[in-house]
Scaffold this active site. Structure first.
Site, short mmCIF file in Angstrom:
data_model
loop_
_atom_site.label_atom_id
_atom_site.label_comp_id
_atom_site.label_asym_id
_atom_site.label_seq_id
_atom_site.Cartn_x
_atom_site.Cartn_y
_atom_site.Cartn_z
CE LYS A 80 1.67 -38.49 -6.18
NZ LYS A 80 1.54 -37.43 -5.63
N GLY A 180 -7.40 -28.44 -19.01
CA GLY A 180 -7.51 -28.50 -17.98
C GLY A 180 -8.88 -27.76 -16.69
P1 NAD Z 1 -8.54 -33.40 -12.33
O1 NAD Z 1 -8.15 -34.76 -12.37
O2 NAD Z 1 -9.31 -32.42 -11.11
O3 NAD Z 1 -8.14 -32.71 -13.31
C1 NAD Z 1 -7.98 -32.82 -14.29
C2 NAD Z 1 -8.67 -32.03 -15.33
O4 NAD Z 1 -8.40 -32.32 -16.81
C3 NAD Z 1 -9.70 -33.60 -15.52
O5 NAD Z 1 -11.11 -32.49 -15.48
C4 NAD Z 1 -10.01 -34.18 -16.86
O6 NAD Z 1 -10.98 -33.83 -18.13
C5 NAD Z 1 -8.95 -33.11 -17.71
N1 NAD Z 1 -8.28 -33.02 -19.14
C6 NAD Z 1 -7.30 -34.71 -18.88
N2 NAD Z 1 -6.84 -34.50 -20.03
C7 NAD Z 1 -7.03 -33.21 -20.56
C8 NAD Z 1 -6.12 -32.82 -22.17
N3 NAD Z 1 -5.77 -33.69 -22.97
N4 NAD Z 1 -6.60 -31.76 -22.46
C9 NAD Z 1 -7.81 -30.92 -21.50
N5 NAD Z 1 -8.33 -31.33 -20.66
C10 NAD Z 1 -7.77 -32.31 -19.43
O7 NAD Z 1 -6.86 -33.30 -11.90
P2 NAD Z 1 -6.29 -31.86 -10.80
O8 NAD Z 1 -6.93 -32.27 -9.19
O9 NAD Z 1 -7.38 -30.82 -11.06
O10 NAD Z 1 -4.33 -32.09 -10.91
C11 NAD Z 1 -4.81 -31.79 -12.18
C12 NAD Z 1 -2.98 -31.48 -12.35
O11 NAD Z 1 -2.18 -30.78 -11.13
C13 NAD Z 1 -2.58 -33.05 -11.69
O12 NAD Z 1 -0.98 -33.09 -13.71
C14 NAD Z 1 -2.46 -32.67 -10.59
O13 NAD Z 1 -1.22 -33.98 -10.99
C15 NAD Z 1 -1.52 -31.62 -10.60
N6 NAD Z 1 -1.56 -31.16 -9.08
C16 NAD Z 1 -2.68 -31.60 -8.52
C17 NAD Z 1 -2.61 -31.09 -6.81
C18 NAD Z 1 -3.59 -30.49 -6.15
O14 NAD Z 1 -4.19 -29.98 -5.04
N7 NAD Z 1 -4.86 -31.37 -6.76
C19 NAD Z 1 -1.43 -31.00 -6.53
C20 NAD Z 1 -0.45 -30.55 -7.11
C21 NAD Z 1 -0.41 -30.68 -8.47
#
Ligand code: NAD
Length: 378
Positions: A80, A180
């Protein structure tokens, strides 16, 4: 922070510091373990308050990538990178091209991708300098945005949990509470609605929650604090880490915890606590590997059908963890960690024989187009 001691304790092979003042680049690339293959993991851009915080984040996240790749059966190690800076104000071409040069200097031991704070456009700049980047645009032989694949994989793993908890895998008529509604959560909500589930959701960004709610016809939006206590079949953490912690665990009224977020548990002991409460937990690094699987197939020459087939297998990966956990009479989080450690050890034992598994990537893009960015080398 004693970096060498942390590297030894957590098992990191290499931590690279990059400082290219002309481009304003301060970055850290952490390579955790390349036993199974080159270290692949996203590049996070974040305005870290201290350098120590940035180093700790890169090291923690790279270790998690080793687990994720190994659990998914991929020939990849864990890595990373982090760029210290504010993605809203500090992004520009020289910064990402400088970062691309740093990635190139590792000759394929580390392959980068999107993460929080970076996007496909940033990957394009990195691609101007090195092949060791995934998640580039589909028009350039890349796999594009990984989030829909992560969400699709979470859905498969969720069905495996539901089959375990209720005796049948269908999501029809099940109630799912999603924390989220970002890239992953919104896609997941859409998939669940198509399957006939009732979806109750939240996001700290109210406007976003409203928009996604209307787009997918979600059944109810609640406040971020109330999502934990929603009576439901499945609680799906899809926001930031540590959703299951000492303040939230008592509120849960679900039978399954299965979501896309990384680092869902405050510590592994919370996985054991979920088990004590008869809540089925799908370890995050197993169930959320869909995006990683998708970018992995980009290294072989991207083929969406193959990617979807591999991501669909996450149903069986999660089911296998439940079987292992039952066989060893242990919580699923410990079973998943044990499975990963055993795969890495077994492959490491093979390495002295005949050829070594490559810890460098050979990238086969389907098709390359001439340089779009000025100064591109090929
Ligand atoms: P993102 O930033 O698009 O979405 C996260 C959402 O969560 C945002 O809309 C934010 O406003 C909301 N949020 C933050 N804190 C919150 C809370 N306390 N309560 C409610 N909502 C809250 O991110 P993403 O790409 O959708 O990723 C989401 C999670 O999945 C992260 O933990 C990321 O590390 C993990 N992840 C993502 C991927 C991917 O392909 N994008 C892959 C593996 C893991």
């Amino acid at each position: 922070m004693d970096i060498f001691e942390s590297m030894t304790t957590q098992g990191h092979e290499q931590v690279v510091f990059v400082s290219l003042g002309d481009a304003g680049l301060k970055a850290i690339i952490a390579i955790h373990d390349t036993t199974l293959g080159p270290a692949l993991g996203g590049c996070r851009m974040y305005p870290y308050k201290t350098e120590a915080e940035a180093v700790a984040d890169a090291m923690r996240l790279s270790r998690a990538m080793t687990y994720k790749a190994a659990a998914a059966g991929l020939h990849l190690g864990g890595g990373k990178s982090v760029i210290i800076g504010d993605p809203k104000t500090d992004k520009n071409e020289p910064l990402f091209r400088a970062f691309g040069k740093a990635v190139a200097s590792l000759s394929g031991r580390y392959i980068t991708a999107e993460d929080v704070g970076t996007d496909v456009q940033d990957m394009e700049f990195i691609f101007s300098e090195t092949d060791y980047v995934t998640g580039v645009d589909t028009s350039r032989g890349g796999s594009g945005n990984p989030s829909p694949y992560t969400a699709f994989g979470v859905m498969q793993g969720m069905m495996a949990c539901v089959a375990r908890a209720f005796g049948e895998q269908s999501m029809k008529g099940r109630t799912v509470a999603i924390q989220g509604l970002g890239h992953v959560g919104a896609h997941l909500a859409g998939l669940l609605k198509k399957e006939g589930a009732t979806v109750i959701a939240t996001d700290v960004d109210k406007a976003r929650a409203q928009k996604v709610g209307e787009e997918h016809g979600l059944d109810e939006l609640v406040s971020p604090d109330d999502i934990f206590s929603v009576p439901c079949d499945v609680f799906a953490p899809c926001a930031m880490g540590l959703a299951i912690n000492e303040n939230t665990i008592d509120k849960l009224k679900c039978k399954v915890v299965a979501g896309g977020a990384n680092n869902q548990l405050q510590s592994d002991d919370f996985g054991a606590e979920l088990e004590r409460r008869n809540i089925f937990y799908a370890p995050d690094f197993v169930i959320n590997a869909g995006g990683l699987i998708n970018v992995y197939t980009e290294l072989e020459g991207y083929n969406e059908e193959r990617a979807m087939r591999l991501v669909r297998n996450l149903y069986y990966s999660v089911a296998r963890i439940f079987t292992l956990a039952e066989a060893h009479n242990e919580p699923t989080i410990f079973a998943a960690r044990r499975m990963v450690r055993s795969r890495i050890q077994e492959v490491a034992r093979l390495q002295p024989h005949f050829n070594r598994f490559p810890a460098r990537a050979a990238i086969h893009r389907n098709h390359r187009v001439p340089a779009a960015a000025p100064g591109r080398r090929r």
